[in-house]
Design an enzyme around this catalytic site. Structure first.
Site, mmCIF file in Angstrom:
data_model
loop_
_atom_site.group_PDB
_atom_site.id
_atom_site.type_symbol
_atom_site.label_atom_id
_atom_site.label_comp_id
_atom_site.label_asym_id
_atom_site.label_seq_id
_atom_site.Cartn_x
_atom_site.Cartn_y
_atom_site.Cartn_z
ATOM 1 N N GLY A 11 44.680 32.992 37.364
ATOM 2 C CA GLY A 11 45.683 32.547 36.387
ATOM 3 C C GLY A 11 45.993 31.072 36.574
ATOM 4 N NE ARG A 72 42.507 36.674 35.113
ATOM 5 C CZ ARG A 72 43.639 36.328 35.699
ATOM 6 N NH1 ARG A 72 43.731 36.259 36.989
ATOM 7 N NH2 ARG A 72 44.706 36.066 34.988
ATOM 8 C CG ASP A 103 46.956 37.828 44.878
ATOM 9 O OD1 ASP A 103 46.639 37.397 43.741
ATOM 10 O OD2 ASP A 103 47.429 38.968 45.059
ATOM 11 C CB THR A 125 50.063 31.898 41.547
ATOM 12 O OG1 THR A 125 50.746 32.938 40.830
ATOM 13 C CG2 THR A 125 50.514 31.994 42.996
ATOM 14 C CG ASP A 127 52.991 35.728 39.476
ATOM 15 O OD1 ASP A 127 53.722 35.512 38.492
ATOM 16 O OD2 ASP A 127 51.887 36.302 39.399
ATOM 17 C CG ASP A 129 51.992 36.378 44.090
ATOM 18 O OD1 ASP A 129 51.519 35.227 44.134
ATOM 19 O OD2 ASP A 129 51.461 37.301 43.447
ATOM 20 N NE ARG A 171 50.645 42.596 35.220
ATOM 21 C CZ ARG A 171 49.999 41.607 34.608
ATOM 22 N NH1 ARG A 171 49.455 40.638 35.309
ATOM 23 N NH2 ARG A 171 49.901 41.584 33.300
HETATM 24 P P1 ADP Z 1 44.554 34.862 41.009
HETATM 25 O O1 ADP Z 1 43.750 33.959 41.888
HETATM 26 O O2 ADP Z 1 45.446 34.114 40.067
HETATM 27 O O3 ADP Z 1 45.281 35.917 41.794
HETATM 28 P P2 ADP Z 1 42.599 36.897 40.165
HETATM 29 O O4 ADP Z 1 43.212 37.975 40.954
HETATM 30 O O5 ADP Z 1 42.098 37.187 38.804
HETATM 31 O O6 ADP Z 1 43.550 35.624 40.025
HETATM 32 O O7 ADP Z 1 41.356 36.340 41.027
HETATM 33 C C1 ADP Z 1 40.606 35.260 40.566
HETATM 34 C C2 ADP Z 1 39.157 35.440 40.933
HETATM 35 O O8 ADP Z 1 39.009 35.445 42.354
HETATM 36 C C3 ADP Z 1 38.518 36.737 40.474
HETATM 37 O O9 ADP Z 1 38.119 36.745 39.134
HETATM 38 C C4 ADP Z 1 37.302 36.797 41.396
HETATM 39 O O10 ADP Z 1 36.265 35.939 40.943
HETATM 40 C C5 ADP Z 1 37.861 36.221 42.703
HETATM 41 N N1 ADP Z 1 38.248 37.345 43.588
HETATM 42 C C6 ADP Z 1 39.306 38.170 43.471
HETATM 43 N N2 ADP Z 1 39.299 39.133 44.429
HETATM 44 C C7 ADP Z 1 38.198 38.916 45.167
HETATM 45 C C8 ADP Z 1 37.617 39.557 46.300
HETATM 46 N N3 ADP Z 1 38.165 40.647 46.867
HETATM 47 N N4 ADP Z 1 36.472 39.043 46.813
HETATM 48 C C9 ADP Z 1 35.893 37.959 46.251
HETATM 49 N N5 ADP Z 1 36.385 37.313 45.180
HETATM 50 C C10 ADP Z 1 37.512 37.759 44.633
#
Ligand code: ADP
Length: 319
Positions: A11, A72, A103, A125, A127, A129, A171
């Site tokens: 995000g 993503r 995260d 972010t 959030d 968090d 969330r």
């Molecule tokens: P944010 O970073 O805002 O929390 P997301 O949760 O969508 O956003 O995570 C962003 C991207 O980070 C995901 O689309 C993916 O490419 C990568 N990612 C998330 N979780 C994992 C994981 N367990 N292992 C490797 N890459 C990950």
């Protein structure tokens, strides 16, 4: 360390651009070549990588969103995807990577670290968090965006003597609701970290009415339930006029506040320093105005801190 890459992922958050600018300028200041990786881990896998010049980050410190764009990428959650990413980094002779995001992005940086590639996480972010930092980049801007919306809604709420439920983002963590609720003078704050009791909320509303209160503001974090669902619950218990306002994506955009720009500049620059010091596998943060760093391998195992004192204070001040 001769070449470092930088990407934004997940995000978007206001202040990401200020962090990118800091990474790029700090690197060039120290004679390191900065490389942009566009569209997060998806661009990393696909080799969407370009060398950046000093001027390429000009005029962005004040802009919301991210010039590197975000994405993503499900494929990056797999070992194959991650290995493709490392291959691309090697192809471009990149020695270290700064990952700016939330995260999920940290999990991606953790995976690269486990594969032996030096990464530093920068928390961005709205959030708020991410463990290991009291503030994430973008939170302060989102908080102020929500506050200005609350102030506007308060005007109409008091003119029409209504109760307003305002649904805000958050969330797993209710920091946007909690801080905007306190600063916006909300009567009730509903967040994932604390249980709520409809009877108690109705009681507070009735007491407010009895002493001539003309309106009430209730802030609900989306992680608990939607504003509409909460309104239905309240309607079942008390006969008052309720309006619902869902703030939605306006919370993500906008010009970053001074606080977020300063934070992003400090954290982005520190991330580069850590890579220069050969300290990959770290996540930067701020703690009592001191820039700190933690192990990215276990930082997400720590719980997000709940500001119970602020929750209690908001209740005391909204009697
Ligand atoms: P944010 O970073 O805002 O929390 P997301 O949760 O969508 O956003 O995570 C962003 C991207 O980070 C995901 O689309 C993916 O490419 C990568 N990612 C998330 N979780 C994992 C994981 N367990 N292992 C490797 N890459 C990950």
């Amino acid at each position: 360390m001769k070449k470092i890459g930088v990407l934004t992922s997940g995000g978007d958050a206001p202040g990401m651009n200020a962090a990118i600018r800091a990474v790029v300028r700090k690197a060039i200041f120290h004679g390191i070549e900065p490389y942009a990786i566009y569209q997060g881990f998806s661009g990393l896998i696909n080799g969407n990588i370009k060398k950046l010049a000093l001027g390429s980050v000009g005029d962005i410190i004040q802009r919301g969103g991210t010039i590197l764009r975000s994405a993503r990428c499900e494929e990056f959650k797999t070992k194959e995807g991650q290995l493709k990413g490392v291959e691309q980094l090697k192809k471009f002779d990149i020695d270290g990577l700064v990952v700016i995001g939330g995260d999920g992005s940290y999990r991606g940086a953790k995976a690269l670290t486990e594969l032996g590639f030096p990464c530093v996480g920068v928390p961005a972010t709205i959030d708020n968090d991410i463990p290991g930092t009291s503030h994430t980049i973008g939170f302060d801007t989102a908080l102020n965006t929500v506050l200005s919306a609350i102030d506007n809604i308060r005007d109409t709420a008091s003119s029409h003597e209504r109760t307003f439920i305002i649904e805000v983002m958050g969330r797993g963590a209710g920091d946007i609701a909690l801080f905007s609720g306190l600063a916006g003078g909300a009567e009730t704050i509903v967040i994932p970290e604390a249980d709520f009791d409809i009877a108690d909320i109705c009681d507070r509303l009735r007491k407010g009415q009895e002493r001539g209160k003309k309106h009430s503001i209730i802030i609900v974090a989306e992680g608990v339930m939607s504003g509409t669902e909460f309104a239905a619950k309240l309607k079942n218990a008390i006969n008052i006029e309720i309006r619902v306002s869902v703030l939605g994506h306006i919370q993500r955009g906008g010009t970053p506040t001074g606080f977020d720009r300063v934070l992003a500049s400090r954290l982005g620059a520190r991330a580069v320093e850590l890579l220069m010091e050969d300290k990959g596998g770290r996540a930067v943060g701020i703690d009592q105005d001191v820039i700190v760093d933690n192990d990215i391998l276990n930082i997400l195992d720590q719980p997000h801190s709940f500001h119970e004192d602020i929750y209690t204070l908001s209740k005391e001040l909204s009697i």
